[in-house]
Every structure is written in C-alpha cells, then in structure tokens.
Write an enzyme that holds these catalytic residues in place. Structure first.
Site, PDB file in Angstrom:
ATOM      1  N   ARG A   1     -21.824 -13.330 -34.997  1.00 52.94           N
ATOM      2  CA  ARG A   1     -20.684 -13.161 -34.072  1.00 52.94           C
ATOM      3  C   ARG A   1     -19.737 -14.345 -34.233  1.00 52.94           C
ATOM      4  O   ARG A   1     -18.527 -14.183 -34.282  1.00 52.94           O
ATOM      5  CB  ARG A   1     -21.180 -13.052 -32.619  1.00 52.94           C
ATOM      6  CG  ARG A   1     -21.969 -11.773 -32.354  1.00 52.94           C
ATOM      7  CD  ARG A   1     -22.153 -11.520 -30.867  1.00 52.94           C
ATOM      8  NE  ARG A   1     -23.142 -12.351 -30.212  1.00 52.94           N
ATOM      9  CZ  ARG A   1     -24.448 -12.088 -30.140  1.00 52.94           C
ATOM     10  NH1 ARG A   1     -24.926 -10.976 -30.705  1.00 52.94           N
ATOM     11  NH2 ARG A   1     -25.282 -12.883 -29.492  1.00 52.94           N
TER      12      ARG A   1
ATOM     13  N   LYS B   1      -1.416  -7.968 -18.022  1.00 55.51           N
ATOM     14  CA  LYS B   1      -1.920  -7.294 -19.236  1.00 55.51           C
ATOM     15  C   LYS B   1      -2.187  -5.827 -18.902  1.00 55.51           C
ATOM     16  O   LYS B   1      -3.301  -5.464 -18.522  1.00 55.51           O
ATOM     17  CB  LYS B   1      -3.189  -8.002 -19.721  1.00 55.51           C
ATOM     18  CG  LYS B   1      -3.857  -7.320 -20.920  1.00 55.51           C
ATOM     19  CD  LYS B   1      -4.914  -8.191 -21.570  1.00 55.51           C
ATOM     20  CE  LYS B   1      -5.691  -7.421 -22.625  1.00 55.51           C
ATOM     21  NZ  LYS B   1      -6.537  -8.245 -23.466  1.00 55.51           N
TER      22      LYS B   1
HETATM   23  C1  5MM Z   1     -12.079  -7.428 -26.214  1.00 55.26           C
HETATM   24  O1  5MM Z   1     -12.536  -6.453 -25.295  1.00 55.26           O
HETATM   25  C2  5MM Z   1     -12.449  -6.767 -23.900  1.00 55.26           C
HETATM   26  C3  5MM Z   1     -13.563  -6.155 -23.120  1.00 55.26           C
HETATM   27  O2  5MM Z   1     -14.775  -6.494 -23.558  1.00 55.26           O
HETATM   28  P1  5MM Z   1     -16.040  -5.962 -22.695  1.00 55.26           P
HETATM   29  O3  5MM Z   1     -15.775  -4.519 -22.372  1.00 55.26           O
HETATM   30  O4  5MM Z   1     -17.158  -6.171 -23.639  1.00 55.26           O
HETATM   31  O5  5MM Z   1     -16.105  -6.831 -21.498  1.00 55.26           O
HETATM   32  C4  5MM Z   1     -11.243  -6.093 -23.265  1.00 55.26           C
HETATM   33  O6  5MM Z   1     -11.054  -6.516 -21.933  1.00 55.26           O
HETATM   34  C5  5MM Z   1     -10.021  -6.383 -24.007  1.00 55.26           C
HETATM   35  O7  5MM Z   1      -9.641  -7.719 -23.787  1.00 55.26           O
HETATM   36  C6  5MM Z   1      -8.874  -5.484 -23.580  1.00 55.26           C
HETATM   37  O8  5MM Z   1      -9.307  -4.204 -23.226  1.00 55.26           O
HETATM   38  C7  5MM Z   1      -7.938  -5.362 -24.732  1.00 55.26           C
HETATM   39  O9  5MM Z   1      -8.658  -4.916 -25.858  1.00 55.26           O
HETATM   40  P2  5MM Z   1      -8.102  -3.664 -26.644  1.00 55.26           P
HETATM   41  O10 5MM Z   1      -9.122  -3.438 -27.729  1.00 55.26           O
HETATM   42  O11 5MM Z   1      -7.991  -2.546 -25.666  1.00 55.26           O
HETATM   43  O12 5MM Z   1      -6.754  -4.141 -27.154  1.00 55.26           O
END
Ligand code: 5MM
Length: 335
Positions: free
Chosen positions: A44, A217
């Site tokens: 990771r 966001k």
């Molecule tokens: C990177 O993924 C984040 C969530 O992780 P977990 O579900 O494991 O807690 C997530 O919050 C992310 O920051 C946002 O959804 C934006 O990611 P995407 O892939 O939707 O751009």
C-alpha cells in the site's frame, strides 16, 4: 485574509487539486486485489509513495488526503510521509471520520461516525504535519431517500467536525457525497443534492464555522448509473453549476469535486466544462480518488518496481485535471 483561507487557496488555487489517497484498508485491499496485488502495508505504501514523489505533486497537486495508516508510515527514504509531501510542494491532509455506519431509525441509510475523541486525534494529526482534514457523509437516492433524518444527522456531524478542525488550525473538507448508484434521473440528483448541501450550510453556520476556511467536496449532478435517461456532459456542467450557485454561500473559497465512479476521462471532461461555464467566484477544482489513480494503479500492478512508468501515468492524469480546473483541457491532449 485568514490563515485558514490561505491554506485553502494553497490547496486548490492556481488550477491545483487534491489527490484523495485516503482509502481505508478495506477499500484499498479491494482496489489492490482487483489488479492482482497482495494488500500488505508495504505494498500500500509503495504505490502511494510512487504517487507522492511524482513531479505533478509540485505543479498540480495542492493537497493529498491520507489515511491514518499512511500518515504514520515512514517512506523508503526514511522520511515522514507528511515531510515527503511537503518537500514536493504539496500539503498533507488526513481523513478523520471513522466510516459510514447504519443510521439508527433509518437502517437502509448511513451516518458517518468519528466525533468521539476527535479533538485529541486532531491535535495528534496536526503535530504530525496535517494542514487539512476530510469527513465524508454518504447519501443514497431512492424515492424516499435521503430521508430528512439522514440529511440532518449527517449535516450536524459535518458541522461539529468542521468546528473542531478549525479550532485546531486546520481546513476541513466538507464532503457530502450523494451517490450515483441507482436508476434516478439527473433532476432527482439535482433536487436531492441541493437539499443535502443546503442543510450542511445551515448547520455549518449554526456551529459558527468560518466559511472562508473550508473546502466543499460535492458530487457533480449526474443521472444514476442505472438510469435510462443519461444527460450530456454539457448538461452535467450546467446543472452542477446551477445547484452550487443556489446552495453555497459566497464566502466559501472553493469547491473540489469527487469523481464518484465516473471514468477518468468523464471526470476530467465534466470538470473542464464546469470551468468553461463557471460564472461564480468559486474556484472549481478536483479532489479525485479513482479518477486520478485508476490507470496508474493498473500500470503499476503489472510491474510494481516500475515506479517511473507509474509516475508518468499519474503525472499525465494530474496535469489533465489541472488544465480542466482552469477550463483549458481538450481531448486532443490525452495520450
Ligand atoms: C479515496 O476514497 C475515499 C473513501 O475511502 P473509504 O470508503 O475507504 O473510506 C473517498 O472518500 C474519496 O475521498 C471520495 O469519495 C472521492 O473519491 P472518488 O474515487 O469518488 O473520486
């Protein structure tokens, strides 16, 4: 200008955006296993370190959201991960929620937890070098959802979180994500996202959060992924702008969209159109997880020692999104 506003502008000003690398171990394990890589702390870190030491960290990525495991890891050069990120010219941030759990009273919906003990955890992260934080509320769309209960309880949690984060001199990213899963129309997404965002700001204001020192966001306004009535990218951009113009107070410096399951290209193209049509004062940038990492992860999984090749792919995606955050992207620039 307040110090928090300065930090927010460093993260998303001048076309810069955010790398969301805060996948919890469960999510990261799914991502790694999907490309045939064993999910160990070392692997990771290896993938993430490849991204964090890419040249685009200097020109494109204003902030990186980390997960608790990563912020406490030591890089292969024996430096703290927060130092590695700062040395590249970007700012380290940290996801501080502890995940979305079943909402009592509406068990098919979620409430994000993590407020207990948060003040002390924030002090610890601040000491390690975090300059900003993230908390994500998750809402799904059906005929009856999100319910009033889900909307108000998640908004309340996001506001309490934000107030605590600002008290600890960091910028809270406020992430209310209305999921794209389902058959709903873009109009449904527009209406429900508007309700969610309006309630968030009502609570943020009640909790005396300095709106100049946050980054919102949100999701873009899209038809559900199983909808038969998809809308064009142009319509996505226009509806997204309309929603944010109506629901976000003008003090907020900027908005950094999540990609939410859009393909890399779609997420870039929609962001570019949003910026082309942007007639607001808000910065419109990105805070992408999957839409910044997917191709790089696929490439890396074929030869985890090929760090340079992986960085090339990541740099390209970051550059494309930074151009899109200024309305300067075009399809011809893709390789
Ligand atoms: C990177 O993924 C984040 C969530 O992780 P977990 O579900 O494991 O807690 C997530 O919050 C992310 O920051 C946002 O959804 C934006 O990611 P995407 O892939 O939707 O751009």
């Amino acid at each position: 200008m307040s110090e928090l506003n300065n930090i927010a502008l460093k993260i998303i000003g001048k076309g810069k955006g955010i790398l969301a690398a805060d996948e919890s171990t469960g999510t990261m394990t799914k991502r790694l296993e999907s490309v045939g890589v064993l999910s160990t702390p070392e692997n990771r870190l290896m993938f993430r370190e490849a991204l964090f030491s890419s040249t685009s960290m200097t020109d494109c990525i204003g902030g990186v959201i980390l997960y608790d495991e990563t912020i406490k890891q030591i890089s292969s050069k024996k430096t703290k991960i927060t130092e590695l990120i700062s040395d590249m010219g970007s700012l380290p941030g940290i996801k501080v929620d502890t995940g979305a759990k079943v909402l009592a009273g509406s068990p098919d919906e979620k409430i994000t937890e993590g407020l207990d003990g948060l003040r002390d955890r924030l002090k610890e992260y601040y000491k390690i070098g975090a300059k900003f934080t993230k908390w994500r509320g998750v809402y799904n769309i059906t005929k009856d959802f999100p319910s009033k209960l889900a909307i108000s309880s998640n908004a309340h949690a996001l506001a309490r979180y934000s107030a605590l984060v600002q008290e600890c001199y960091m910028v809270p990213i406020v992430e209310p994500e209305v999921l794209m899963d389902g058959e709903h129309s873009a109009e449904d997404c527009y209406e429900k996202t508007s309700n969610v965002i309006e309630k968030c700001f009502e609570e943020l204001i009640s909790h005396k959060v300095d709106l100049k020192g946050i980054i919102l966001k949100p999701n873009m306004i899209l038809a559900g992924n199983k909808s038969k009535n998809k809308i064009s990218n142009d319509e996505v951009a226009k509806l997204t702008l309309k929603c944010l113009k109506n629901c976000v107070p003008s003090e907020v410096p900027g908005i950094a969209f999540l990609s939410g399951g859009q393909s890399e290209l779609e997420a870039t193209e929609n962001l570019n159109l949003i910026n082309k049509y942007n007639d607001t004062k808000f910065i419109m940038s990105y805070s992408y997880g999957r839409a910044l990492q997917q191709s790089a992860l696929k490439f890396w999984s074929k030869d985890i020692k090929d760090i340079k090749g992986t960085q090339k792919i990541f740099n390209h995606r970051a550059k494309m999104n930074t151009l899109a955050a200024q309305g300067n992207w075009s399809k011809g620039l893709e390789i």
